[in-house]
Design a protein around this motif. Sequence first.
Motif, PDB file in Angstrom:
ATOM      1  N   VAL A 143       0.908  -1.146  -0.095  1.00 58.42           N
ATOM      2  CA  VAL A 143      -0.270   0.078  -0.038  1.00 58.42           C
ATOM      3  C   VAL A 143       1.138   1.421   0.314  1.00 58.42           C
ATOM      4  CG1 VAL A 143      -2.122   0.893   1.352  1.00 58.42           C
ATOM      5  CG2 VAL A 143      -2.024  -0.994   0.943  1.00 58.42           C
ATOM      6  N   MET A 144       1.811   0.987   1.119  1.00 52.22           N
ATOM      7  CA  MET A 144       2.509   2.373   0.707  1.00 52.22           C
ATOM      8  C   MET A 144       3.660   2.599  -0.516  1.00 52.22           C
ATOM      9  SD  MET A 144       3.851   4.965   2.340  1.00 52.22           S
ATOM     10  CE  MET A 144       4.032   3.945   4.177  1.00 52.22           C
ATOM     11  N   GLN A 145       3.917   1.753  -1.605  1.00 56.81           N
ATOM     12  CA  GLN A 145       4.438   1.690  -2.645  1.00 56.81           C
ATOM     13  C   GLN A 145       2.705   2.499  -3.794  1.00 56.81           C
ATOM     14  OE1 GLN A 145       7.194   1.736  -4.329  1.00 56.81           O
ATOM     15  NE2 GLN A 145       6.004   1.631  -6.102  1.00 56.81           N
ATOM     16  N   ALA A 146       2.213   1.944  -3.634  1.00 57.78           N
ATOM     17  CA  ALA A 146       1.191   2.356  -4.554  1.00 57.78           C
ATOM     18  C   ALA A 146       0.449   3.445  -4.111  1.00 57.78           C
ATOM     19  CB  ALA A 146      -0.511   1.657  -4.514  1.00 57.78           C
ATOM     20  N   VAL A 147       0.663   4.196  -2.865  1.00 56.97           N
ATOM     21  CA  VAL A 147       0.509   5.478  -2.261  1.00 56.97           C
ATOM     22  C   VAL A 147       1.881   6.444  -3.030  1.00 56.97           C
ATOM     23  CG1 VAL A 147       0.620   7.500  -0.413  1.00 56.97           C
ATOM     24  CG2 VAL A 147      -0.917   5.548  -0.521  1.00 56.97           C
ATOM     25  N   SER A 148       2.614   6.041  -2.816  1.00 57.72           N
ATOM     26  CA  SER A 148       4.441   7.028  -2.812  1.00 57.72           C
ATOM     27  C   SER A 148       4.378   6.702  -4.837  1.00 57.72           C
ATOM     28  CB  SER A 148       4.857   6.805  -2.295  1.00 57.72           C
ATOM     29  OG  SER A 148       5.443   5.761  -3.093  1.00 57.72           O
ATOM     30  N   HIS A 149       3.865   5.914  -5.518  1.00 56.59           N
ATOM     31  CA  HIS A 149       3.906   5.885  -6.665  1.00 56.59           C
ATOM     32  C   HIS A 149       2.956   6.552  -7.171  1.00 56.59           C
ATOM     33  CE1 HIS A 149       2.397   4.309 -10.630  1.00 56.59           C
ATOM     34  NE2 HIS A 149       4.360   4.436 -11.349  1.00 56.59           N
TER      35      HIS A 149
ATOM     36  N   PRO B 154      13.694   9.832   2.569  1.00 51.35           N
ATOM     37  CA  PRO B 154      13.344  10.036   3.487  1.00 51.35           C
ATOM     38  C   PRO B 154      11.894   9.213   2.900  1.00 51.35           C
ATOM     39  CG  PRO B 154      13.669  12.183   3.732  1.00 51.35           C
ATOM     40  CD  PRO B 154      14.415  11.696   2.608  1.00 51.35           C
ATOM     41  N   SER B 155      12.229   9.225   1.404  1.00 60.14           N
ATOM     42  CA  SER B 155      10.787   9.437   1.338  1.00 60.14           C
ATOM     43  C   SER B 155       9.847   7.998   0.866  1.00 60.14           C
ATOM     44  CB  SER B 155      11.639   9.544  -1.096  1.00 60.14           C
ATOM     45  OG  SER B 155      11.679   7.800  -1.110  1.00 60.14           O
ATOM     46  N   GLY B 156       8.294   8.680   0.362  1.00 59.09           N
ATOM     47  CA  GLY B 156       7.296   7.058   0.369  1.00 59.09           C
ATOM     48  C   GLY B 156       8.390   6.008  -0.440  1.00 59.09           C
ATOM     49  N   GLY B 157       8.709   5.797  -0.975  1.00 58.24           N
ATOM     50  CA  GLY B 157       9.347   4.904  -2.040  1.00 58.24           C
ATOM     51  C   GLY B 157       9.930   4.459  -1.418  1.00 58.24           C
ATOM     52  N   PHE B 158      11.156   4.843  -0.075  1.00 52.73           N
ATOM     53  CA  PHE B 158      12.075   4.237   0.461  1.00 52.73           C
ATOM     54  C   PHE B 158      11.493   3.107   1.626  1.00 52.73           C
ATOM     55  CE2 PHE B 158      14.003   4.326   4.980  1.00 52.73           C
ATOM     56  CZ  PHE B 158      15.682   3.809   4.055  1.00 52.73           C
ATOM     57  N   LEU B 159      10.517   4.520   2.210  1.00 54.17           N
ATOM     58  CA  LEU B 159       9.586   3.153   3.264  1.00 54.17           C
ATOM     59  C   LEU B 159       8.831   2.170   2.981  1.00 54.17           C
ATOM     60  CD1 LEU B 159       9.006   3.193   6.400  1.00 54.17           C
ATOM     61  CD2 LEU B 159       7.090   4.578   5.420  1.00 54.17           C
TER      62      LEU B 159
ATOM     63  N   GLU C 159       4.090  25.139 -12.487  1.00 51.66           N
ATOM     64  CA  GLU C 159       5.474  24.299 -11.669  1.00 51.66           C
ATOM     65  C   GLU C 159       4.809  23.961 -10.170  1.00 51.66           C
ATOM     66  OE1 GLU C 159       8.689  25.911 -13.071  1.00 51.66           O
ATOM     67  OE2 GLU C 159       8.379  27.857 -13.186  1.00 51.66           O
ATOM     68  N   TRP C 160       4.102  24.991  -9.632  1.00 53.72           N
ATOM     69  CA  TRP C 160       4.138  24.363  -7.967  1.00 53.72           C
ATOM     70  C   TRP C 160       2.735  23.437  -8.308  1.00 53.72           C
ATOM     71  CZ3 TRP C 160       7.045  26.337  -4.419  1.00 53.72           C
ATOM     72  CH2 TRP C 160       7.830  27.517  -4.304  1.00 53.72           C
ATOM     73  N   THR C 161       2.008  23.349  -8.467  1.00 54.66           N
ATOM     74  CA  THR C 161       1.937  22.005  -7.781  1.00 54.66           C
ATOM     75  C   THR C 161       1.800  20.815  -8.318  1.00 54.66           C
ATOM     76  OG1 THR C 161       0.549  22.357 -10.412  1.00 54.66           O
ATOM     77  CG2 THR C 161      -1.257  22.926  -8.544  1.00 54.66           C
ATOM     78  N   ALA C 162       2.386  20.567  -9.693  1.00 57.72           N
ATOM     79  CA  ALA C 162       4.138  19.722  -9.704  1.00 57.72           C
ATOM     80  C   ALA C 162       5.133  19.850  -8.455  1.00 57.72           C
ATOM     81  CB  ALA C 162       4.582  19.907 -11.481  1.00 57.72           C
ATOM     82  N   PHE C 163       5.439  20.376  -7.874  1.00 59.09           N
ATOM     83  CA  PHE C 163       6.576  20.255  -6.759  1.00 59.09           C
ATOM     84  C   PHE C 163       5.586  19.538  -5.827  1.00 59.09           C
ATOM     85  CE2 PHE C 163       8.219  22.430  -3.159  1.00 59.09           C
ATOM     86  CZ  PHE C 163       9.279  21.751  -3.425  1.00 59.09           C
ATOM     87  N   ALA C 164       4.246  19.949  -5.074  1.00 57.75           N
ATOM     88  CA  ALA C 164       3.757  20.112  -4.546  1.00 57.75           C
ATOM     89  C   ALA C 164       3.477  18.370  -4.287  1.00 57.75           C
ATOM     90  CB  ALA C 164       2.637  20.814  -4.011  1.00 57.75           C
ATOM     91  N   LEU C 165       3.160  17.846  -5.244  1.00 57.92           N
ATOM     92  CA  LEU C 165       3.007  16.521  -5.441  1.00 57.92           C
ATOM     93  C   LEU C 165       3.892  15.401  -5.743  1.00 57.92           C
ATOM     94  CD1 LEU C 165       0.938  16.260  -8.603  1.00 57.92           C
ATOM     95  CD2 LEU C 165       0.364  15.284  -6.668  1.00 57.92           C
ATOM     96  N   ALA C 166       5.644  15.601  -5.700  1.00 53.00           N
ATOM     97  CA  ALA C 166       6.502  15.743  -6.022  1.00 53.00           C
ATOM     98  C   ALA C 166       7.309  16.098  -4.439  1.00 53.00           C
ATOM     99  CB  ALA C 166       8.040  16.140  -6.611  1.00 53.00           C
ATOM    100  N   ALA C 167       7.009  16.726  -3.716  1.00 52.32           N
ATOM    101  CA  ALA C 167       7.481  16.704  -1.987  1.00 52.32           C
ATOM    102  C   ALA C 167       6.103  15.910  -0.905  1.00 52.32           C
ATOM    103  CB  ALA C 167       6.987  18.330  -2.153  1.00 52.32           C
ATOM    104  N   ALA C 168       5.101  15.994  -1.629  1.00 57.90           N
ATOM    105  CA  ALA C 168       4.567  15.415  -0.516  1.00 57.90           C
ATOM    106  C   ALA C 168       4.883  13.801  -1.035  1.00 57.90           C
ATOM    107  CB  ALA C 168       3.459  14.974  -1.202  1.00 57.90           C
ATOM    108  N   SER C 169       5.132  12.860  -2.211  1.00 57.20           N
ATOM    109  CA  SER C 169       5.608  11.764  -2.535  1.00 57.20           C
ATOM    110  C   SER C 169       7.373  11.502  -1.400  1.00 57.20           C
ATOM    111  CB  SER C 169       5.941  11.301  -3.750  1.00 57.20           C
ATOM    112  OG  SER C 169       7.135  11.813  -4.315  1.00 57.20           O
ATOM    113  N   VAL C 170       7.895  12.755  -1.192  1.00 60.67           N
ATOM    114  CA  VAL C 170       9.159  12.618  -0.546  1.00 60.67           C
ATOM    115  C   VAL C 170       8.678  12.765   0.865  1.00 60.67           C
ATOM    116  CG1 VAL C 170      11.538  13.926  -0.106  1.00 60.67           C
ATOM    117  CG2 VAL C 170      11.173  13.349  -1.967  1.00 60.67           C
TER     118      VAL C 170
ATOM    119  N   LEU D  20       5.787  11.876   2.275  1.00 55.97           N
ATOM    120  CA  LEU D  20       5.091  10.615   3.233  1.00 55.97           C
ATOM    121  C   LEU D  20       6.016   9.645   3.952  1.00 55.97           C
ATOM    122  CD1 LEU D  20       2.729   9.225   2.363  1.00 55.97           C
ATOM    123  CD2 LEU D  20       3.668   7.682   0.708  1.00 55.97           C
ATOM    124  N   GLY D  21       7.052   9.080   3.306  1.00 59.86           N
ATOM    125  CA  GLY D  21       8.504   8.542   4.118  1.00 59.86           C
ATOM    126  C   GLY D  21       8.062   9.185   5.787  1.00 59.86           C
TER     127      GLY D  21
END
Lengths: 98, 477
Positions: B327-333, B385-390, B447-458, B460-461
């Motif tokens: 589930v963590m992989q599904a969310v972070s991906h 510390p990303s969600g993908g790492f977790l 630019e900022w929405t793309a950044f917000a999504l990326a920051a959230a994925s990191v 998340l960890g």
Amino acid sequence: MTSGLVFALAGVALFAMGAAGVLLLAELMRRVLAFNIMGSGAFLVLVGLAQRNDVPDPVPQAMVLTGIVVAVAATALALALARRYQALGGRDELAGDD
Amino acid sequence: MTEPLPWLILLPLAWATATFLLGPGRGAWLAIAGIAVQCGLTFALAGQLLAEGPQPHAAGGWAPPLGIALAADGLAAVMLLLTQGVALLLALYARGYFAPGDQAARHFWPLAGFLLAGMNALFLAADLFNLYVTLELVGLAAVGLVASGGGAAQLGAALRYLFATLLGSGAYLLGVALVYGAYGTVSIELLLPLVDADVPRAVWFAAALMLAGLMLKTALFPFHFWLPPAHGGAPAPVSALLSALVVKASFYLILRLWLGPFAPLAAAIAWLPALLGSAAILWGSWRAIRAERLKLLVAWSTVAQLGYLFLIFPLIAAPGPALAAGVMQAVSHGLAKAAMFAAAGVVIHVTGRDTVAGVAGVAGRLPLTLFAFALAGVTLMGLPPSGGFLAKWLLIDAALAQGAWALAAVVIAGGLLAAVYVFRVLRQAFLDAPAVEAAHPAPPLLEWTAFALAAASVLLGLRGMELLRLLSVGSAG
């Protein structure tokens, strides 16, 4: 062999034929028809298997009705896309992969 | 609105219909407001679950089997949170992405609304047949979105996707028919005690059909053929929605069936999905490394990242963090891939070219977008510390605890391969560009929405434990 089982086996056969058509046929129109045969096969299994002691069960009938609505919508979408694709490219087959 | 479950389905249906009536390309703010309310409802639902545990709901007061039963547990809530969160940011992104009068935007808002309604219904449906209907709703809306670009290539991709998705849900429906024939019910709750290890052969056949159909819809190798053209050819907000969310819906359903009614049967075939998942990681990464076009690179990366989701199945029967890892992989991906497609959309918007070579010089012109792409890459590679790492850490933990060294090796190899294709883009971005005028300026909203999504994925960890606590509510299975 009860009549329900006959229906179900016929349904499985129809489903297999339809699925093979969706996978293997090239022409879009035939693939849309094959999808409809496949769907009918699944509906036949649903209604056929549910007949216990020759008393029909209303629940699968309701399901098939819903399924038919879904299949009609999917067919309409497929036909609309296929027509547009044909108008743009002049072909009724999908171009090769990648 | 004391009961959030039905509103999570009705609200997107309502604003989708309203935006359709408003006319082509209009109603963006209505849609964004609707999704914001859905976010609030999802948080309310999550709070309710943490406080009171899972709650069933009979729609309209009609009891099953003729009424529609809804149910939410921790797994459903996590998927709902991911869906509304990503959809909100992508809706803002799409508002900035589509120019007024853009052909591709004509039906974006109604289709996105129907897609969200279908997905929310899928996460909440409590019986196998309603799940079929929601699968079809999601599939048809997604096909419409893929076709929205309007070119022959997009229509071809949409048709290919349509036939794949219809075949997948057809197989699922035949499985449902066989299950109903065997047990006389399709309620997941009622089926749980009925299915045991020595079931009739028809039920084995049904389970195989349903799982294979869903794997086709999740684009698991070797059923991935439809994904790269569909996700790589659509407009950027559509690609992001499809790659981040839609493929996760059928994965969620596989997970539900695997942990629920088919658990007694699943142990016998548990290595097959893991084997296919490993092949997906290797083949998808390889194709991403070789891709010429930027969006195809991101799409092939989706094929690879979906592979990780299937590595958990041999480990899931034993107690351990395997489910949490999946589930963590599904969310972070989901977050990272939405960010990556969004960032790729900005790059293509500005440079006017959808090639990896065309990224040259982007580091100077679009530093924020490139940073978003890199952060999303950090999650895909699985760096802390990303969600993908977790996710990958939990997966390796579960694999080693059960002596499955091969799976751990695949996870590590997949991370290295992801690094190759991410750094391929980053390296190109820092090269000197041939002196070309920017085709369009980059709107800051994109630019900022793309950044917000990326920051959230990191990030998340760092906040993963809260998510995992929610996941454990009424733990699926």
